[in-house]
Design a protein around this motif. Sequence first.
Motif, PDB file in Angstrom:
ATOM      1  N   PHE A  87       1.065  -1.292  -0.046  1.00  0.00           N
ATOM      2  CA  PHE A  87       0.097  -0.090   0.116  1.00  0.00           C
ATOM      3  C   PHE A  87       0.857   1.416   0.097  1.00  0.00           C
ATOM      4  CE2 PHE A  87      -2.380  -3.182   2.373  1.00  0.00           C
ATOM      5  CZ  PHE A  87      -3.321  -3.594   1.664  1.00  0.00           C
ATOM      6  N   ILE A  88       0.589   2.175  -0.988  1.00  0.00           N
ATOM      7  CA  ILE A  88       0.738   3.430  -0.785  1.00  0.00           C
ATOM      8  C   ILE A  88      -0.139   4.359  -0.684  1.00  0.00           C
ATOM      9  CG2 ILE A  88       2.043   5.631  -2.217  1.00  0.00           C
ATOM     10  CD1 ILE A  88       3.877   3.252  -3.606  1.00  0.00           C
ATOM     11  N   PRO A  89       0.057   5.077   0.597  1.00  0.00           N
ATOM     12  CA  PRO A  89      -1.186   6.247   0.917  1.00  0.00           C
ATOM     13  C   PRO A  89      -1.292   7.062  -0.249  1.00  0.00           C
ATOM     14  CG  PRO A  89       0.082   5.586   2.945  1.00  0.00           C
ATOM     15  CD  PRO A  89       0.789   5.087   1.677  1.00  0.00           C
ATOM     16  N   GLY A  90      -2.621   7.106  -0.622  1.00  0.00           N
ATOM     17  CA  GLY A  90      -2.854   8.150  -1.674  1.00  0.00           C
ATOM     18  C   GLY A  90      -2.929   7.646  -3.096  1.00  0.00           C
ATOM     19  N   ASP A 125       3.598   8.630  -9.481  1.00  0.00           N
ATOM     20  CA  ASP A 125       3.422  10.133  -9.933  1.00  0.00           C
ATOM     21  C   ASP A 125       2.684  10.915  -8.912  1.00  0.00           C
ATOM     22  OD1 ASP A 125       0.839   8.783 -10.049  1.00  0.00           O
ATOM     23  OD2 ASP A 125       0.167  10.072 -11.383  1.00  0.00           O
ATOM     24  N   ARG A 126       2.321  10.552  -7.651  1.00  0.00           N
ATOM     25  CA  ARG A 126       2.078  11.078  -6.661  1.00  0.00           C
ATOM     26  C   ARG A 126       2.910  11.935  -5.688  1.00  0.00           C
ATOM     27  NH1 ARG A 126      -0.708  10.909  -2.514  1.00  0.00           N
ATOM     28  NH2 ARG A 126      -2.211  12.707  -2.750  1.00  0.00           N
ATOM     29  N   ASP A 127       4.106  11.283  -5.870  1.00  0.00           N
ATOM     30  CA  ASP A 127       5.371  11.574  -4.964  1.00  0.00           C
ATOM     31  C   ASP A 127       5.576  13.090  -4.700  1.00  0.00           C
ATOM     32  OD1 ASP A 127       5.603   8.542  -4.905  1.00  0.00           O
ATOM     33  OD2 ASP A 127       7.240   8.801  -6.082  1.00  0.00           O
ATOM     34  N   ILE A 128       6.289  13.400  -3.685  1.00  0.00           N
ATOM     35  CA  ILE A 128       6.393  14.861  -3.367  1.00  0.00           C
ATOM     36  C   ILE A 128       7.314  15.263  -4.344  1.00  0.00           C
ATOM     37  CG2 ILE A 128       7.059  16.384  -1.567  1.00  0.00           C
ATOM     38  CD1 ILE A 128       5.477  14.654   0.303  1.00  0.00           C
ATOM     39  N   GLU A 129       8.529  14.503  -4.488  1.00  0.00           N
ATOM     40  CA  GLU A 129       9.749  14.813  -5.262  1.00  0.00           C
ATOM     41  C   GLU A 129       9.542  15.268  -6.637  1.00  0.00           C
ATOM     42  OE1 GLU A 129      10.788  11.261  -2.584  1.00  0.00           O
ATOM     43  OE2 GLU A 129       9.210  11.879  -3.898  1.00  0.00           O
ATOM     44  N   SER A 156      12.122   8.062 -14.123  1.00  0.00           N
ATOM     45  CA  SER A 156      13.352   8.473 -14.115  1.00  0.00           C
ATOM     46  C   SER A 156      13.805   8.324 -12.658  1.00  0.00           C
ATOM     47  CB  SER A 156      13.884   9.801 -14.678  1.00  0.00           C
ATOM     48  OG  SER A 156      13.069  10.741 -14.123  1.00  0.00           O
ATOM     49  N   ARG A 157      13.035   8.904 -11.601  1.00  0.00           N
ATOM     50  CA  ARG A 157      13.504   8.558 -10.368  1.00  0.00           C
ATOM     51  C   ARG A 157      13.638   7.403  -9.827  1.00  0.00           C
ATOM     52  NH1 ARG A 157       9.911  10.036  -7.244  1.00  0.00           N
ATOM     53  NH2 ARG A 157       7.928  10.618  -8.396  1.00  0.00           N
ATOM     54  N   ARG A 162       5.476   3.655  12.020  1.00  0.00           N
ATOM     55  CA  ARG A 162       5.393   3.152  10.776  1.00  0.00           C
ATOM     56  C   ARG A 162       4.226   3.757   9.881  1.00  0.00           C
ATOM     57  NH1 ARG A 162       1.996   0.097   8.349  1.00  0.00           N
ATOM     58  NH2 ARG A 162       1.218  -0.635  10.269  1.00  0.00           N
ATOM     59  N   ALA A 163       3.277   3.742  10.534  1.00  0.00           N
ATOM     60  CA  ALA A 163       2.012   4.065   9.579  1.00  0.00           C
ATOM     61  C   ALA A 163       1.903   5.604   9.237  1.00  0.00           C
ATOM     62  CB  ALA A 163       0.618   3.750  10.335  1.00  0.00           C
ATOM     63  N   ASN A 164       2.639   6.403   9.755  1.00  0.00           N
ATOM     64  CA  ASN A 164       2.493   7.795   9.690  1.00  0.00           C
ATOM     65  C   ASN A 164       3.623   8.387   8.712  1.00  0.00           C
ATOM     66  OD1 ASN A 164       3.784  10.865  11.185  1.00  0.00           O
ATOM     67  ND2 ASN A 164       1.861  10.825  10.476  1.00  0.00           N
ATOM     68  N   ALA A 165       3.312   9.130   7.832  1.00  0.00           N
ATOM     69  CA  ALA A 165       4.284  10.107   6.948  1.00  0.00           C
ATOM     70  C   ALA A 165       4.189  11.496   7.300  1.00  0.00           C
ATOM     71  CB  ALA A 165       3.407   9.932   5.457  1.00  0.00           C
ATOM     72  N   PRO A 166       4.931  11.811   8.301  1.00  0.00           N
ATOM     73  CA  PRO A 166       5.092  13.082   8.874  1.00  0.00           C
ATOM     74  C   PRO A 166       5.279  14.173   7.995  1.00  0.00           C
ATOM     75  CG  PRO A 166       7.174  12.000   9.377  1.00  0.00           C
ATOM     76  CD  PRO A 166       6.334  10.909   8.659  1.00  0.00           C
ATOM     77  N   GLU A 167       5.997  13.847   6.875  1.00  0.00           N
ATOM     78  CA  GLU A 167       6.173  15.102   6.081  1.00  0.00           C
ATOM     79  C   GLU A 167       5.051  15.396   4.654  1.00  0.00           C
ATOM     80  OE1 GLU A 167       7.102  11.563   3.998  1.00  0.00           O
ATOM     81  OE2 GLU A 167       7.641  12.213   5.943  1.00  0.00           O
ATOM     82  N   ASP A 168       4.147  14.516   4.817  1.00  0.00           N
ATOM     83  CA  ASP A 168       2.975  14.337   3.784  1.00  0.00           C
ATOM     84  C   ASP A 168       1.773  14.776   4.483  1.00  0.00           C
ATOM     85  OD1 ASP A 168       1.601  14.360   1.403  1.00  0.00           O
ATOM     86  OD2 ASP A 168       2.370  12.448   0.898  1.00  0.00           O
TER      87      ASP A 168
END
Length: 753
Positions: free
Chosen positions: A74-77, A265-269, A275-276, A330-336
Amino acid sequence: MNEEHLWCLKENGYDAGLHKHYEGLFTQGNGYMHARGSFEEGCSDAPQDEEYLRFPDNVTLEKPRHPKSKQGTFIPGIVAQHPLLKEEIVNLPYMLGLELRSAGESLDMDRSRISGYSRWLDLRDGCLHRSLIWETPGGMLLKCTFERYISIADKHLCIQRIQVEVLAGEGRLEVRATLRGDVRTNGMNHFARIVPGAEGTAGGLSLETLTEQGNQIFMHSVLDATEAVTWQEENSLVTAAHRGEFAVQTGDRLTVSKLTAVTTDRDIEEGGADSRVLAQLSQAREIGWDQLYERHAACWKSKWQEADIIIKGDDLAQLNVRASIYHLLRANAPEDARVAICAKGYAGEAYFGRYFWDTEINLLPFYLHTNPQAARNLLLFRYNTLDGARRNAQNYGYRGARYAWESSLSGEEQCANWQYADHEIHITADIVYALYHYVRATGDQDFLEHYGIDILVETARYWCDRVDWNREGVGELLGVMGPDEYLPFTRNNAFTNRMVKFSLEQTIACLDSLQGSKPDSHAAAVERLGIRPEEQELFRYTAEKLRLPYDSGTDIVPQSDDFASYADLDFNSIWTDRSRPFGHFISQERNYRSKALKQADVLELMLLFPQEFSKEQLKASYDYYEPITTHDSSLSVAVHGIVASWLNQPEAAANFLQRVMAIDLSLEKKGAAEGIHIANCGGLWQLIVYGLAGLKSAMWSKDIKLAPRLPKGWTELSFQLAWQGERYRITIHPDAHEVHKLEGRSYVAGTTL
C-alpha cells in the motif's frame, strides 16, 4: 541481560491458520509505503487475484473472507473507485517475490518438509527475519534465512536478502525473483495496464503499473548473488521475473539480495517517476548494502529515543506497548499532509484505507507528545480537505463544512452505510477539539491564524444549520449517532452536543481574539471566508442555547435525552459466547432500540472534558455504563481502562490493559488478520500515559501534571514528552515520580498517589 525478548514479536512454529494474523502483525513500512508480512514465496492455495464483489455492511458484523494469505502493498494516496463501496486504497503489485526451487519442488511452508521454523519482527529496526530448514526431494538439507526491511531513511527502497546454507547433500538450487501484478483489492482489479520488463542491467527487472484512476507506479529491482549466475528473464503478461540457477554442495553458503525501488506520480519529489526510480536504484547501489542498513537503523533509533515507553516489572506489557508504538511510527508520513493514517494502519484492505475520527481522538495525542510536526500535518490534512467537507455539507443541504465520517483524499464522504454517513456527525466537532488540543500542547498559535480559523468558521456554519430549535427556543441535535454506534437516531447525544458547543465557543473566541489582537488577520479572514457581521452573533447564540442533557447536579450523565426510554436487555441470555462480538447475537433492529453500547460514549466525553465532571459523576457513570458496554469496538477498552485508573480501581485497570493488548496480539483472537487496529495502538499509549501515569491533558493544563497509579508489579515507567516546544523525561516509581527537562535545564519531583 539480553533484551531481545522485549523488542521482538516472534512466531515460533508455523500454523497456517495464523498466517493472515501474522501478515498483519508483521506489516512493515515507512509512512510512504507499507507491505504486509507475507512470505516471499507466497502461500499455496492462496491466489491473490480472486475476483469477487464486496458489499456494504455493518462494519462490526461484516464477516470477512478468510483466505490463508492476503498479501498487501500500500502507498497512501493511491486509490481507485469500488463499484459499491466508493473510494478505496489500491493493493499494489507484490514487490517481495523471492522463490526457491530444487529437484522439482518449490519451497512451500505448507507442502515442503520444513523444520526449525521461526520468524520474528525486530521492532528496533523494523526488520523481518525468517529461518527454517528445508529438506528437498533430492535429499539436501538447506538452512534458509530470509531478512527484509522497508527503509525508513530512504523511503522508496525495500531491501531483501536470502541466505542458503547447505547443511547436507548436493544438487541444484533455483532462485526466482518476481514483481507480480496478479493482485486484487477487495476482489477488484484496479489496474488499467501492467508492463513487465527488464531494468536494463543484468539481474534487473521492472513492473510499470497504471491504475484505472490514472496513477502510475514504477517498481524496479536489481539482484545480486555471492556466486556467479546468469539471470534468465521469465516475464508473463502481469509478472516480471528473473530466474538464476546454482550448483551447491555441503558447506556452501549462497546469498541472494534483492533491492527494489518504488516511485509513483503522486510523490512529493520533483521529476518523472520513471526516471526517479532508476536514480533511486543507482544511488542505493552506490551507497551499498551495509550503509543502507546503517542509515535505516539510525533513523529508527532516533524515532525510538523520542517515542519509546520503558516499563520495568512487566515484560509482556513492555513488548505490547512497543509493538503498538512501532505501528504508530510506521503508519505515519510526517512530511506529507495530503494523507492521514487509515483505520487499519495500512496493514490491510478492511477499512479501504480511509480516515475516521480515530485520527483526531485516538492517534493525535501520541504524535502531539512524540512528534508534534506529525500532529500538525495530520491536522493540515483536514485543512487540505476542507473543500471536500464543504461539498459534503452542500450535499446534505447545509452551509459550511461537514467532515466525512469516512474520508479519503478529497475529504468527500466515502461511507457506503447510511447509518454512519448520515448520523455520525460528531467528527466535524472532533476535528476542532483536536485542533485546539494541538495548539494548547505546542503553543502553535499561528496554526489557528493561518489554517484553523477556516475550519472553525466553516464548521460553525454547518452546526448553525444542523441545529433544530424547539418551542422553548433551545437548540437541539436530533437524529444523531454518537460514539456508541448501536444507537443511531438519538436526541441530544451528550458527547456530540458538548463537542459542538465547544467547537462553537472556540470559533467565537478565535474570532474575538483575532479582531482584538490581529485586526489585519481578522479582516483577511472576514474577506476570505465572507463572514457576515451577524454570523458571529449567530455562532455565539447557538453555542449558548444548544442543549446539554446534563448539568453539575446530574448523578449519572445520560448518553442522550432519550436514553432512558430504550429497552433493557438480559445480556446473559442473549450473549452466550463472550469471545464473539455481542452484535452477532442480536438483530440490528433490536440492537438499535436497546441499552447495549458498542463502545464508550459518556465515558469518552468525560475523558475529553475531565474538569467538567465530579469524581462522583465519573464513578456513577462508569458503574452504570460499563456493564452494558459490549466493547465490540476496539476504541472502547482503553477508555474504560483510563477511567478505571482515575477511579483508583487497579484490578479493573489491569484487566482492561490486558484486553487492550490482546486486540492485536492475541493468537486466539487473530485480531491483526485484516490489519492493525491502529486506533487501539493509540489507545494503549493513552491508557499508559493518561491513565497509569495520570498525565493531565495538555488541553486543560499548561504544565505537566501527573497522578500516577502503577499496576502491581511495575517497578518503573518512563517516557519522553514533547510539551510546549520542550522535551521532558518522565520517570515514575511506585512511590514517587520525576519530571526532567532534557539537557537538565529544570527538574520537578512529586509523590505518586
